[in-house]
Design a protein around this motif. Structure first.
Motif, PDB file in Angstrom:
ATOM      1  N   UNK B   9      -8.009   8.213  -2.082  1.00 51.23           N
ATOM      2  CA  UNK B   9      -7.015   7.182  -1.796  1.00 51.23           C
ATOM      3  C   UNK B   9      -5.605   7.757  -1.900  1.00 51.23           C
ATOM      4  N   UNK B  10      -5.404   8.597  -2.942  1.00 52.79           N
ATOM      5  CA  UNK B  10      -4.098   9.210  -3.120  1.00 52.79           C
ATOM      6  C   UNK B  10      -3.799  10.170  -1.967  1.00 52.79           C
ATOM      7  N   UNK B  12      -4.880   9.934   1.043  1.00 48.96           N
ATOM      8  CA  UNK B  12      -4.564   9.072   2.180  1.00 48.96           C
ATOM      9  C   UNK B  12      -3.123   8.573   2.079  1.00 48.96           C
ATOM     10  N   UNK B  13      -2.736   8.203   0.829  1.00 43.60           N
ATOM     11  CA  UNK B  13      -1.395   7.703   0.597  1.00 43.60           C
ATOM     12  C   UNK B  13      -0.356   8.773   0.935  1.00 43.60           C
ATOM     13  N   UNK B  16       0.060   9.019   4.585  1.00 42.23           N
ATOM     14  CA  UNK B  16       0.890   7.938   5.128  1.00 42.23           C
ATOM     15  C   UNK B  16       2.358   8.207   4.852  1.00 42.23           C
TER      16      UNK B  16
END
Lengths: 246, 282
Positions: B9-10, B12-13, B16
């Motif tokens: 998730x990190x 992916x963050x 972004x």
């Protein structure tokens, strides 16, 4: 049990090599009063700043009102409109009167009409015993009064969650009471709050949950009765013997 | 523990965030290109563009005028460097005199007020004319009649008054609690100023001071009015018989080449000081 209002899941934050928050997991339900305790540098303030997105987290998830807010695509201003914050050093705007301090965000951010914003601010100021100081500038007030104004300023946007960062740490002992009195009132009215504090007696009295932070970890959390009388961890015990009288 | 793998998730963050940065960079570049293109189009499509280019951007004339302008510009630079030091000294002295509280210093306070009032009011170019032509005309014994020197003195007097006010506003912006704590340590008023107030004030007014110095750098061009052979005078000299204004553009380039690095340097100094003093606020 209801869904949590705020949820932090394995939140990490580091400055360079120094890990400030290490897998912090925390649930805040509506009407909770969560007290963060621990020595200076344990990560209490950093956690609060991460929660309202003043700092980007390095890993983990923060959810607020059911939405992930640690996503970089989320507009932090939207989140902060629903989440109030009060700082240790009051941080009132010295060039604005008490009333203007309190109506700035409602008028400019939320688009409230001047009259409505002022009515709401006056009412709140009166509730907290500040009716006489509405038109004064912050520097004319005592520290306790300034901090109460700062609380009102945060409340004027009607946030669903209030973050308080050691709001009594800069105050005289005799002024601490008047500020904590307000926080107690708010707690009784069911305001959801997360507060970092050094006031153990107060934490014991108003908290629904107490979290003990050490080296960026929540070492132990539970109801105040348990944490203060029968801590599970040796570190918590050591900390409490140092800060609790007797 | 420090070499921990960030979660998916990190990662992916971070992707972004990178994307957002790239996008804002693209938008910024696009906006700049668009504005520049519009400006160039307006300029080039102007009816007089060809004449304009010949009179102001002629490479041949530029090359011919370059040596004289370069020599003249060295005079501007010297004048600037010497005046700057003198202006700082005059400005600080006047500001201190104005903020002095001792009754014994009252005459200096009065003098400082009168000085600032007068010299801030007189246009710099008039001051240069009056001193540059006036003082030599007095034919005083032992006083130089070099117009270059008197033009420099005029600049110092004029800018000294401005800089004094900048310093004074800096001194007055230091919170009284600083003075109080210095007095509590039994420092004299002079020591309080020297070790506590002035160092903080100087740091605070550095940006406006630089602004004044960029302005001074340009105003050294005014000495050409009393016939000092500086860069502007050299340029005017050439345009006098070629009727081509390219030398003026060359002079401008010289001035810009020196003011831009100066501005960047102070920006950098200011940022560094801020980072050091505000460490830990965020």
């Amino acid at each position: 049990m209801t869904a949590p209002l705020l949820e932090a899941l394995e939140v990490r934050k580091s400055y360079g090599d120094r890990v400030v928050l290490d897998d912090v997991t925390l649930d805040v339900h509506p009407h909770d009063v969560v007290c963060l305790i621990g020595s200076s540098g344990s990560g209490k303030s950093t956690l609060l700043r991460c929660l309202n997105l003043l700092e980007d987290v390095d890993d983990g998830v923060i959810r607020f009102e059911g939405r992930e807010i640690s996503d970089p695509r989320v507009d932090p201003r939207e989140v902060r409109q629903r989440m109030g914050m009060v700082f240790q050093a009051y941080n009132l705007f010295p060039h604005l009167s008490v009333l203007d301090n309190c109506t700035l965000a409602p008028r400019r951010v939320q688009g409230l009409a001047r009259g409505a914003a002022e009515d709401r601010a006056r009412e709140l100021l009166a509730t907290f015993g500040l009716a006489d100081h509405v038109d004064k500038h912050p520097d004319r007030l005592s520290g306790g009064q300034q901090q109460r104004v700062a609380l009102v300023r945060a409340l004027c946007t009607q946030p669903t969650l209030l973050l308080l960062d050691e709001i009594t740490a800069a105050l005289d002992p005799e002024l601490v009471g008047e500020v904590l009195g307000i926080v107690r009132d708010l707690a009784e009215r069911g305001t959801t709050m997360v507060l970092a504090t050094h006031e153990m007696g107060f934490a014991r009295e108003v908290a629904t949950t107490v979290c003990f932070l050490s080296d960026g970890r929540i070492l132990e959390q539970g109801p105040p009765a348990q944490i203060f009388t029968d801590p599970r961890e040796e570190r918590t015990r050591q900390f409490l013997t140092r800060v609790l009288p007797g | 523990m420090t070499d921990r793998q960030p979660s998916d998730r990190e990662l992916e963050r971070r992707r972004v965030r990178r994307q957002q940065r790239t996008r804002s960079l693209l938008v910024a570049s696009g906006a700049i290109a668009l504005v520049l293109a519009a400006l160039v189009t307006v300029l080039v499509s102007a009816p007089g563009w060809d004449r304009f280019r010949e009179t102001f951007f002629d490479w041949g004339y530029a090359k011919d005028a370059l040596p004289d302008i370069r020599d003249g510009f060295w005079l501007n630079v010297k004048l600037f460097l010497i005046c700057e030091v003198a202006i700082l000294a005059v400005g600080l002295a006047v500001a201190l005199a104005r903020t002095a509280r001792s009754p014994l210093l009252a005459p200096f306070r009065l003098l400082a007020v009168v000085y600032v009032d007068i010299f801030r009011g007189v246009p710099t170019v008039l001051l240069i004319l009056m001193l540059g032509f006036g003082v030599p005309a007095l034919e005083l014994q032992g006083v130089t009649s070099d117009r270059y020197v008197w033009a420099g003195v005029a600049l110092v007097l004029s800018y000294g008054a401005y800089v004094a006010e900048v310093f004074r506003s800096g001194i007055e912006s230091i919170h009284p609690s600083q003075v109080m704590s210095a007095e509590a340590l039994a420092l004299t008023r002079g020591q309080t100023m020297r070790f506590v107030v002035v160092p903080q004030a100087v740091r605070r007014v550095a940006p406006p001071l630089l602004n004044d110095f960029v302005s001074l750098q340009k105003d050294t061009a005014l000495v050409s009015v009393v016939g000092v052979f500086d860069a502007v005078f050299a340029a005017r000299d050439t345009t006098g018989y070629t009727f081509n204004y390219t030398p003026y553009v060359v002079v401008s380039v010289f001035f810009i080449a020196i003011t831009i690095p100066l501005a960047r340097l102070t920006d950098w100094l200011g940022r560094r000081a801020l980072e050091r003093e505000r460490a830990g606020v965020r």
